[in-house]
Design a protein around this motif. Structure first.
Motif, mmCIF file in Angstrom:
data_model
loop_
_atom_site.group_PDB
_atom_site.id
_atom_site.type_symbol
_atom_site.label_atom_id
_atom_site.label_comp_id
_atom_site.label_asym_id
_atom_site.label_seq_id
_atom_site.Cartn_x
_atom_site.Cartn_y
_atom_site.Cartn_z
ATOM 1 N N ARG A 62 -64.320 13.709 -120.558
ATOM 2 C CA ARG A 62 -65.704 13.747 -121.063
ATOM 3 C C ARG A 62 -66.616 14.579 -120.161
ATOM 4 N N GLU A 63 -66.396 14.506 -118.869
ATOM 5 C CA GLU A 63 -67.204 15.282 -117.931
ATOM 6 C C GLU A 63 -67.072 16.779 -118.214
ATOM 7 N N ARG A 94 -71.568 14.936 -99.651
ATOM 8 C CA ARG A 94 -72.742 14.114 -100.001
ATOM 9 C C ARG A 94 -72.950 14.132 -101.515
ATOM 10 N N ILE A 95 -72.871 15.297 -102.113
ATOM 11 C CA ILE A 95 -73.063 15.439 -103.561
ATOM 12 C C ILE A 95 -71.895 14.801 -104.315
ATOM 13 N N ARG A 96 -70.688 15.028 -103.842
ATOM 14 C CA ARG A 96 -69.501 14.445 -104.487
ATOM 15 C C ARG A 96 -69.556 12.919 -104.488
ATOM 16 N N ASN A 97 -70.035 12.346 -103.382
ATOM 17 C CA ASN A 97 -70.020 10.893 -103.226
ATOM 18 C C ASN A 97 -71.275 10.190 -103.720
ATOM 19 N N ASP A 98 -72.224 10.932 -104.244
ATOM 20 C CA ASP A 98 -73.468 10.344 -104.749
ATOM 21 C C ASP A 98 -73.158 9.360 -105.876
ATOM 22 N N LYS A 99 -73.631 8.154 -105.735
ATOM 23 C CA LYS A 99 -73.353 7.088 -106.708
ATOM 24 C C LYS A 99 -74.324 7.081 -107.890
ATOM 25 N N TRP A 125 -58.887 18.535 -110.392
ATOM 26 C CA TRP A 125 -59.750 17.551 -111.041
ATOM 27 C C TRP A 125 -59.027 16.219 -110.961
ATOM 28 N N ARG A 126 -59.466 15.405 -110.028
ATOM 29 C CA ARG A 126 -58.752 14.162 -109.774
ATOM 30 C C ARG A 126 -59.753 13.047 -109.481
ATOM 31 N N TYR A 127 -59.436 11.838 -109.954
ATOM 32 C CA TYR A 127 -60.281 10.673 -109.733
ATOM 33 C C TYR A 127 -59.475 9.591 -109.020
ATOM 34 N N GLN A 130 -61.256 3.931 -108.636
ATOM 35 C CA GLN A 130 -62.599 3.489 -109.034
ATOM 36 C C GLN A 130 -63.254 4.487 -110.004
ATOM 37 N N GLY A 131 -62.518 5.513 -110.402
ATOM 38 C CA GLY A 131 -63.043 6.492 -111.348
ATOM 39 C C GLY A 131 -63.958 7.522 -110.724
ATOM 40 N N GLN A 132 -63.883 7.696 -109.412
ATOM 41 C CA GLN A 132 -64.743 8.657 -108.717
ATOM 42 C C GLN A 132 -63.967 9.935 -108.412
#
Length: 176
Positions: A62-63, A94-99, A125-127, A130-132
């Motif tokens: 979806r992303e 920082r941007i990648r880990n922004d919740k 492209w990997r998660y 926790q879907g992050q």
């Protein structure tokens, strides 16, 4: 409409290197009676390399499909946010880990996706569980391989395109 020799994303499963082979097995766009359907759109290499009057692009991610929706809707604003992102490894993480990603609108989420994809390691492209998104930093070298004009061109190509996220079997079963 011109054939586009770029892809929006760096994509590990890209069909770009196989285009000359794949094109031999596709009907010419003007002979496709209804529309071109790609249930594994990915980086969009096949679609962007040919001139289809109508198309359905789909992917389970979806992303990814939201990125295409945003480029179709407002490529200039996607670019504006994309180019405003900083260029350091620290900022990438920082941007990648922004919740607070879910609080961003479509355009801002798409620009973030484009930034992460263009600066992560090899376009993976990997998660995690926790879907992050959890791909490491890959540098800035491929970030500027696209331009605002590229996004505008892709947006034009998406004019008569239906964008759908979901499982490929649903796409195939619901298509004429």
């Amino acid at each position: 409409m011109e054939n586009v020799q770029i892809t929006v994303l760096r994509y590990a499963g890209s069909k770009r290197r196989l285009l000359s082979y794949i094109k031999e097995y596709l009907q010419p766009p003007n002979l496709i009676p209804v529309r071109y359907i790609d249930p594994f759109a990915g980086g969009g290499g096949v679609f962007l390399s040919l001139d289809f009057n109508k198309a359905l692009l789909s992917d389970i991610n979806r992303e990814l499909m939201d990125l295409y929706r945003a480029i179709k809707q407002d490529p200039v604003e996607v670019w504006s946010i994309f180019e405003s992102y900083p260029s350091t490894k620290h900022d990438y993480y920082r941007i990648r880990n922004d919740k607070k990603v879910d609080q961003l609108d479509l355009i801002a989420r798409a620009a973030r996706t484009l930034y992460l994809n263009r600066t992560c390691f090899r376009g993976w492209w990997r998660y995690n569980a926790q879907g992050q998104f959890n791909v490491g930093y890959g540098g800035q070298g491929r970030r500027w391989a696209i331009t605002k004009d590229d996004l505008i061109t892709v947006s034009r190509k998406l004019t008569n395109v239906t964008l759908q996220d979901g499982d490929f079997e649903n796409v195939i079963n619901s298509s004429p």
